[in-house]
Design a protein around this motif. Structure first.
Motif, PDB file in Angstrom:
ATOM      1  N   GLU A  89       0.828  -1.201   0.000  1.00 36.63           N
ATOM      2  CA  GLU A  89       0.000   0.000   0.000  1.00 36.63           C
ATOM      3  C   GLU A  89       0.866   1.256   0.000  1.00 36.63           C
ATOM      4  O   GLU A  89       2.036   1.241   0.379  1.00 36.63           O
ATOM      5  CB  GLU A  89      -0.920   0.007   1.233  1.00 36.63           C
ATOM      6  CG  GLU A  89      -1.859  -1.194   1.323  1.00 36.63           C
ATOM      7  CD  GLU A  89      -2.917  -1.197   0.257  1.00 36.63           C
ATOM      8  OE1 GLU A  89      -3.139  -0.123  -0.350  1.00 36.63           O
ATOM      9  OE2 GLU A  89      -3.523  -2.250   0.020  1.00 36.63           O
TER      10      GLU A  89
ATOM     11  N   GLU B  78      -3.367   9.494 -17.004  1.00 30.77           N
ATOM     12  CA  GLU B  78      -3.720  10.325 -15.862  1.00 30.77           C
ATOM     13  C   GLU B  78      -2.485  10.572 -15.005  1.00 30.77           C
ATOM     14  O   GLU B  78      -1.555   9.774 -14.990  1.00 30.77           O
ATOM     15  CB  GLU B  78      -4.805   9.647 -15.018  1.00 30.77           C
ATOM     16  CG  GLU B  78      -6.135   9.466 -15.717  1.00 30.77           C
ATOM     17  CD  GLU B  78      -7.163   8.814 -14.811  1.00 30.77           C
ATOM     18  OE1 GLU B  78      -6.899   8.722 -13.588  1.00 30.77           O
ATOM     19  OE2 GLU B  78      -8.219   8.399 -15.319  1.00 30.77           O
TER      20      GLU B  78
ATOM     21  N   CYS C  83       0.154   7.896 -12.931  1.00 29.51           N
ATOM     22  CA  CYS C  83       0.166   6.569 -13.533  1.00 29.51           C
ATOM     23  C   CYS C  83       1.588   6.186 -13.968  1.00 29.51           C
ATOM     24  O   CYS C  83       2.429   7.051 -14.198  1.00 29.51           O
ATOM     25  CB  CYS C  83      -0.777   6.507 -14.729  1.00 29.51           C
ATOM     26  SG  CYS C  83      -2.526   6.617 -14.275  1.00 29.51           S
TER      27      CYS C  83
ATOM     28  N   ARG D 251      -0.335   1.604 -15.713  1.00 31.15           N
ATOM     29  CA  ARG D 251      -0.713   1.144 -14.364  1.00 31.15           C
ATOM     30  C   ARG D 251      -1.136   2.333 -13.532  1.00 31.15           C
ATOM     31  O   ARG D 251      -0.397   3.310 -13.407  1.00 31.15           O
ATOM     32  CB  ARG D 251       0.464   0.421 -13.705  1.00 31.15           C
ATOM     33  CG  ARG D 251       0.320   0.198 -12.206  1.00 31.15           C
ATOM     34  CD  ARG D 251       1.565  -0.470 -11.620  1.00 31.15           C
ATOM     35  NE  ARG D 251       1.537  -0.445 -10.169  1.00 31.15           N
ATOM     36  CZ  ARG D 251       2.233   0.398  -9.407  1.00 31.15           C
ATOM     37  NH1 ARG D 251       3.044   1.288  -9.974  1.00 31.15           N
ATOM     38  NH2 ARG D 251       2.138   0.364  -8.092  1.00 31.15           N
ATOM     39  N   ASN D 252      -2.348   2.261 -12.980  1.00 27.98           N
ATOM     40  CA  ASN D 252      -2.859   3.324 -12.121  1.00 27.98           C
ATOM     41  C   ASN D 252      -2.950   2.810 -10.686  1.00 27.98           C
ATOM     42  O   ASN D 252      -3.921   2.152 -10.319  1.00 27.98           O
ATOM     43  CB  ASN D 252      -4.237   3.793 -12.598  1.00 27.98           C
ATOM     44  CG  ASN D 252      -4.707   5.058 -11.885  1.00 27.98           C
ATOM     45  OD1 ASN D 252      -4.360   5.282 -10.726  1.00 27.98           O
ATOM     46  ND2 ASN D 252      -5.496   5.870 -12.567  1.00 27.98           N
TER      47      ASN D 252
ATOM     48  N   HIS E 112      -3.506   4.346  -7.992  1.00 31.63           N
ATOM     49  CA  HIS E 112      -4.515   5.023  -7.182  1.00 31.63           C
ATOM     50  C   HIS E 112      -5.890   4.376  -7.335  1.00 31.63           C
ATOM     51  O   HIS E 112      -6.710   4.418  -6.416  1.00 31.63           O
ATOM     52  CB  HIS E 112      -4.591   6.503  -7.567  1.00 31.63           C
ATOM     53  CG  HIS E 112      -3.259   7.198  -7.538  1.00 31.63           C
ATOM     54  ND1 HIS E 112      -2.566   7.413  -6.363  1.00 31.63           N
ATOM     55  CD2 HIS E 112      -2.478   7.697  -8.537  1.00 31.63           C
ATOM     56  CE1 HIS E 112      -1.420   8.036  -6.632  1.00 31.63           C
ATOM     57  NE2 HIS E 112      -1.350   8.214  -7.944  1.00 31.63           N
ATOM     58  N   HIS E 113      -6.144   3.783  -8.486  1.00 29.96           N
ATOM     59  CA  HIS E 113      -7.432   3.133  -8.742  1.00 29.96           C
ATOM     60  C   HIS E 113      -7.303   1.622  -8.884  1.00 29.96           C
ATOM     61  O   HIS E 113      -8.289   0.940  -9.178  1.00 29.96           O
ATOM     62  CB  HIS E 113      -8.073   3.707 -10.010  1.00 29.96           C
ATOM     63  CG  HIS E 113      -8.374   5.170  -9.923  1.00 29.96           C
ATOM     64  ND1 HIS E 113      -9.332   5.697  -9.071  1.00 29.96           N
ATOM     65  CD2 HIS E 113      -7.834   6.236 -10.572  1.00 29.96           C
ATOM     66  CE1 HIS E 113      -9.384   7.007  -9.207  1.00 29.96           C
ATOM     67  NE2 HIS E 113      -8.476   7.367 -10.106  1.00 29.96           N
ATOM     68  N   ASP E 114      -6.089   1.093  -8.670  1.00 27.49           N
ATOM     69  CA  ASP E 114      -5.847  -0.355  -8.773  1.00 27.49           C
ATOM     70  C   ASP E 114      -6.287  -0.897 -10.124  1.00 27.49           C
ATOM     71  O   ASP E 114      -6.952  -1.939 -10.227  1.00 27.49           O
ATOM     72  CB  ASP E 114      -6.576  -1.104  -7.650  1.00 27.49           C
ATOM     73  CG  ASP E 114      -6.042  -0.761  -6.276  1.00 27.49           C
ATOM     74  OD1 ASP E 114      -4.893  -0.295  -6.197  1.00 27.49           O
ATOM     75  OD2 ASP E 114      -6.770  -0.948  -5.284  1.00 27.49           O
ATOM     76  N   THR E 115      -5.902  -0.201 -11.187  1.00 26.68           N
ATOM     77  CA  THR E 115      -6.252  -0.642 -12.532  1.00 26.68           C
ATOM     78  C   THR E 115      -5.006  -0.727 -13.406  1.00 26.68           C
ATOM     79  O   THR E 115      -3.984  -0.115 -13.116  1.00 26.68           O
ATOM     80  CB  THR E 115      -7.261   0.317 -13.189  1.00 26.68           C
ATOM     81  OG1 THR E 115      -6.683   1.633 -13.249  1.00 26.68           O
ATOM     82  CG2 THR E 115      -8.565   0.356 -12.411  1.00 26.68           C
TER      83      THR E 115
ATOM     84  N   ASN F  50      -4.911  -6.573 -11.638  1.00 32.29           N
ATOM     85  CA  ASN F  50      -4.097  -5.390 -11.900  1.00 32.29           C
ATOM     86  C   ASN F  50      -2.620  -5.770 -11.801  1.00 32.29           C
ATOM     87  O   ASN F  50      -2.288  -6.950 -11.632  1.00 32.29           O
ATOM     88  CB  ASN F  50      -4.449  -4.257 -10.917  1.00 32.29           C
ATOM     89  CG  ASN F  50      -4.452  -4.751  -9.478  1.00 32.29           C
ATOM     90  OD1 ASN F  50      -3.511  -5.374  -9.013  1.00 32.29           O
ATOM     91  ND2 ASN F  50      -5.546  -4.479  -8.755  1.00 32.29           N
TER      92      ASN F  50
ATOM     93  N   GLU G 146      -0.486  -4.577  -9.487  1.00 31.52           N
ATOM     94  CA  GLU G 146       0.037  -4.179  -8.190  1.00 31.52           C
ATOM     95  C   GLU G 146       0.770  -5.332  -7.522  1.00 31.52           C
ATOM     96  O   GLU G 146       0.286  -6.462  -7.500  1.00 31.52           O
ATOM     97  CB  GLU G 146      -1.106  -3.705  -7.277  1.00 31.52           C
ATOM     98  CG  GLU G 146      -1.947  -2.569  -7.879  1.00 31.52           C
ATOM     99  CD  GLU G 146      -1.110  -1.371  -8.227  1.00 31.52           C
ATOM    100  OE1 GLU G 146      -0.401  -0.858  -7.351  1.00 31.52           O
ATOM    101  OE2 GLU G 146      -1.164  -0.933  -9.399  1.00 31.52           O
TER     102      GLU G 146
END
Length: 357
Positions: free
Chosen positions: A107, A157, A160, A190-191, A193-196, A354, A356
């Motif tokens: 995290e 964004e 990312c 890879r984002n 902040h949005h886990d995408t 994702n 992560e």
């Protein structure tokens, strides 16, 4: 968006693929011993049934209802993957399942991209028909050229991360209805902040044309079990790359009838190779060789490469067939992406929504 130029790179924008809580019952991490004392990880429900991952089934995306995670209550719909036990009617969202598998995400500032290895599989989609496109990784994450990094960041964004690796796939997109296997360098966004994560662009080798989608295509990743650091068998990258190169050279063109057959076969439970149906391993090997000659679709590229790799590292044909039954028991000419996800996650593969870590 038209075309743009950056330091000699022509950018072409191409169309996108289109895309009350129950009492908690705890999952259990199982390890199955395989050859040479190695183990593959499987997720079992509290009753001991091996769970399988689920992604939306091809052509069934309009008649499926969302499930609820047994642990956290999160909704699991057609846009995400999740683990399920049909016998016990238990569902775990991807986050809770990966925590049970020892892959809990870091995290905050510790967040970083998951390690990708050659042989891992990307699943881009689903599109409006509920179909994922399967892409085979040929490398780990690679540095992005500064000029391309600057250009692609304009379509991302803030915050990312841009990721890149060599890949291979079978696709109709490059020249129309028929095309050869398509080796390229694929760019993902890879984002954290949005886990995408999503597929943003690709550039074929020795080309100055960058193919970019108008909107990043959501992308999942399935990690193969050949990771010694996690208790799996050793992976021979040089052998895998040799197999890919050889298979791509002799590949036939993309077949629409193969694609149709793969969707229909899903209704007949005939995509998976059942060991008990082939007491004679020689007979099974002959059928596998015939399946490798069929016109490929995107799923068959991954299956064929892995099956030929498993035969290449075996000490005998019988051992090679055993490897296939353990790690890639699929017919490459009639398998769908959703069936691959469901079956292979019962054979040591892990699917993530994702990138992560």
């Amino acid at each position: 968006m038209g075309n743009a130029f950056c330091a000699g790179h022509k950018v072409k924008v191409v169309p996108s693929l289109g895309h009350g809580r129950k009492k908690t019952r705890k999952a259990v991490l199982e390890t199955e011993e395989v050859g040479e004392g190695k183990a593959i990880h499987q997720l079992a429900c509290p009753e001991g049934h091996i769970m399988k991952a689920h992604v939306v089934r091809e052509m069934f995306n309009l008649c499926s209802a969302p499930s609820e995670c047994e642990t956290c209550g999160a909704e699991c719909d057609d846009h995400v993957s999740y683990y399920t036990c049909v016998e016990c009617d238990i569902t775990y969202c991807n986050d809770c399942a990966r925590a049970e598998l020892g892959l809990a995400r870091r995290e905050g500032k510790e967040s970083q991209a998951i390690e990708i290895k050659p042989g891992d599989l990307f699943f881009a989609g689903p599109d409006k028909f509920g179909i994922h496109h399967v892409i085979v990784a040929r490398s780990e994450w690679k540095p992005v050229h500064p000029d391309l990094h600057e250009l692609l960041h304009k379509h991302m964004e803030p915050g990312c991360e841009l990721l890149c690796c060599d890949t291979i796939e079978a696709t109709q997109g490059s020249v129309g209805d028929d095309t050869w296997w398509y080796p390229t360098q694929t760019y993902f966004v890879r984002n954290p902040h949005h886990d995408t994560a999503g597929l943003l662009a690709d550039m074929p080798p020795e080309s100055d044309e960058l193919h970019m989608v108008e909107q990043a295509i959501p992308t999942k990743v399935m990690l193969h079990p050949f990771r010694p650091e996690q208790g799996g068998p050793e992976f021979h990258e040089e052998v895998f790359e040799t197999v890919i190169t050889s298979a791509a050279d002799e590949s036939k063109k993309y077949g629409k009838f193969t694609a149709v057959r793969s969707v229909i076969s899903g209704l007949r439970d005939s995509e998976v190779i059942h060991a008990e149906a082939f007491p004679d391993k020689g007979e099974l090997l002959n059928k596998l060789h015939k399946s490798w000659q069929a016109r490929p679709i995107c799923a068959s590229v991954a299956i064929k490469c892995w099956q030929q790799y498993l035969m290449s590292i075996a000490h005998s044909k019988e051992e090679g067939v055993d490897h296939i039954l353990t790690y890639m028991p699929h017919w490459c000419h009639k398998s769908t992406p959703s069936s691959m996800v469901a079956n292979l996650t019962q054979h040591g593969w892990v699917v993530l929504d994702n990138f992560e870590s």
